[in-house]
Design an enzyme around this catalytic site. Structure first.
Site, short mmCIF file in Angstrom:
data_model
loop_
_atom_site.label_atom_id
_atom_site.label_comp_id
_atom_site.label_asym_id
_atom_site.label_seq_id
_atom_site.Cartn_x
_atom_site.Cartn_y
_atom_site.Cartn_z
CG HIS A 187 -1.78 1.16 1.41
ND1 HIS A 187 -3.13 1.14 1.16
CD2 HIS A 187 -1.50 2.42 1.84
CE1 HIS A 187 -3.64 2.33 1.42
NE2 HIS A 187 -2.67 3.13 1.83
CD GLU A 188 1.72 3.71 3.66
OE1 GLU A 188 1.96 4.73 2.98
OE2 GLU A 188 0.74 3.61 4.40
CG HIS A 239 0.13 6.24 -0.49
ND1 HIS A 239 -1.00 6.78 -1.06
CD2 HIS A 239 -0.31 5.55 0.61
CE1 HIS A 239 -2.07 6.45 -0.35
NE2 HIS A 239 -1.67 5.69 0.66
#
Length: 345
Positions: A256-257, A260
């Site tokens: 997920h990170e 980003h």
């Protein structure tokens, strides 16, 4: 910073740097919160399927078990400024989008593609008593999870895609420092400026102990030019594969990170309002998902069910399965604009 449910994102500025992280509420803060706020009431239909673990409790989605769930979340943070507990605004998201489109002007007419491989440096920050000392084996397992996720190996049927991104571990550094481990947020600027390696194309991952409710956070590609020393991803050590963070120990906080870090917003960015997360093939979603609420439709007047199994939501690790083709294109655009090609130093 962004928080995750327990995987998430929002907006906040750390020392003039906009970050993205995972937290319980999905709200942004200008500094890491001491405690997580109660999770907002979830809405929608709860339908368990093959994505959800056998012991998944649908009560958590309806808010009955939010206290237990408040022990692990994710934040995101594209520039909330000095206001704590502020979700990234439509204006802030639009500013990132404008920067991206301006940076891509020289690339018009060219076919954009991800790099052959992204070099990864993992910085393990642990305590004298051994807490947080992630083994080399678990570090490599995290890299393996990233490669599987971005290659589409977790996808079910035709829901996902191979993004074209792959990751190769180039170095592991180890720092035993009780102060850094116990209070990373306090020393983060110094830690990252001291340890960071490479240019905008190098993914630096810092693993340590994070505040209760926080799983991880990340900078955005647009932030690199103003503060290159702070570029990278921070992940709680117990979310690495084989960790002790319940429901979030399969490595998808990292997945997920890194999303980003490659320019993606949460799937619930802007709620049911246009332009959503700026990706055409992710359905609109009013709010972050918790648990694995398959079949939820929080924007019933718009096409598609909520993308609760998308890696850029806040669902449990076992529920997350894929990126979309549109997200793949958006990551490639950010790579060309801010991390690869003429962006490299």
């Amino acid at each position: 910073m962004i928080r995750r449910s327990p995987r998430g994102g929002s907006a906040a500025t750390w020392s003039g740097l906009t970050l993205c992280a995972l937290a319980l509420t999905g709200l942004v803060a200008s500094s890491l919160p001491e405690t997580a706020n109660p999770e907002p009431q979830r809405t929608g239909v709860t339908v368990a399927d093959q994505h959800c673990p056998p012991d998944w409790d649908p009560r958590a989605v309806d808010g009955v078990d939010t206290e237990a769930r408040a022990a692990a979340n994710r934040l995101s943070d594209p520039g909330a400024g000095g206001n704590a507990d502020v979700e990234i605004t439509p204006e802030q998201a639009a500013e990132y989008e404008e920067q991206l489109r301006e940076a891509l002007v020289p690339q018009r007419g060219r076919e954009l593609a991800p790099p052959h491989s992204v070099p990864v440096v993992v910085h393990v920050i642990s305590a004298q008593d051994g807490r947080g000392d992630v083994t080399d084996e678990r570090v490599q397992e995290q890299i393996d999870v990233l490669n599987k996720a971005y290659r589409g190996d977790y996808a079910v049927g035709s829901e996902g895609t191979d993004t074209g991104f792959s990751f190769e571990l180039s170095d592991v550094t180890r720092n035993v420092n009780d102060a850094w481990f116990e209070d990373f947020n306090r020393y983060r600027d110094t830690i990252r400026s001291d340890l960071r390696q490479g240019g905008p194309e190098t993914l630096n991952v810092y693993t340590t102990q994070l505040d209760s409710g926080l799983l991880g956070y990340s900078t955005f590609p647009q932030d690199y030019a103003d503060d290159p020393d702070q570029d990278g991803v921070v992940i709680a050590h117990d979310t690495f594969p084989g960790g002790t963070r319940d429901r979030f120990n399969e490595g998808h906080t990292g997945t997920h990170e890194v999303g980003h870090w490659l320019g993606l917003f949460h799937t619930f960015q802007n709620g049911c309002e246009s332009p959503g997360d700026y990706v055409d093939d992710t359905p609109y979603e009013r709010e972050a998902a918790a648990g694995c609420p398959e079949g939820r439709d929080s924007c019933p007047d718009l096409p598609g069910l909520d993308p609760v199994t998308n890696f850029m939501n806040y669902s449990d690790d076992a529920c997350m399965t894929h990126f979309t083709p549109g997200q793949s294109v958006r990551m490639a655009e950010h790579w060309e604009a801010f991390r690869g090609g003429s962006a490299r130093v």
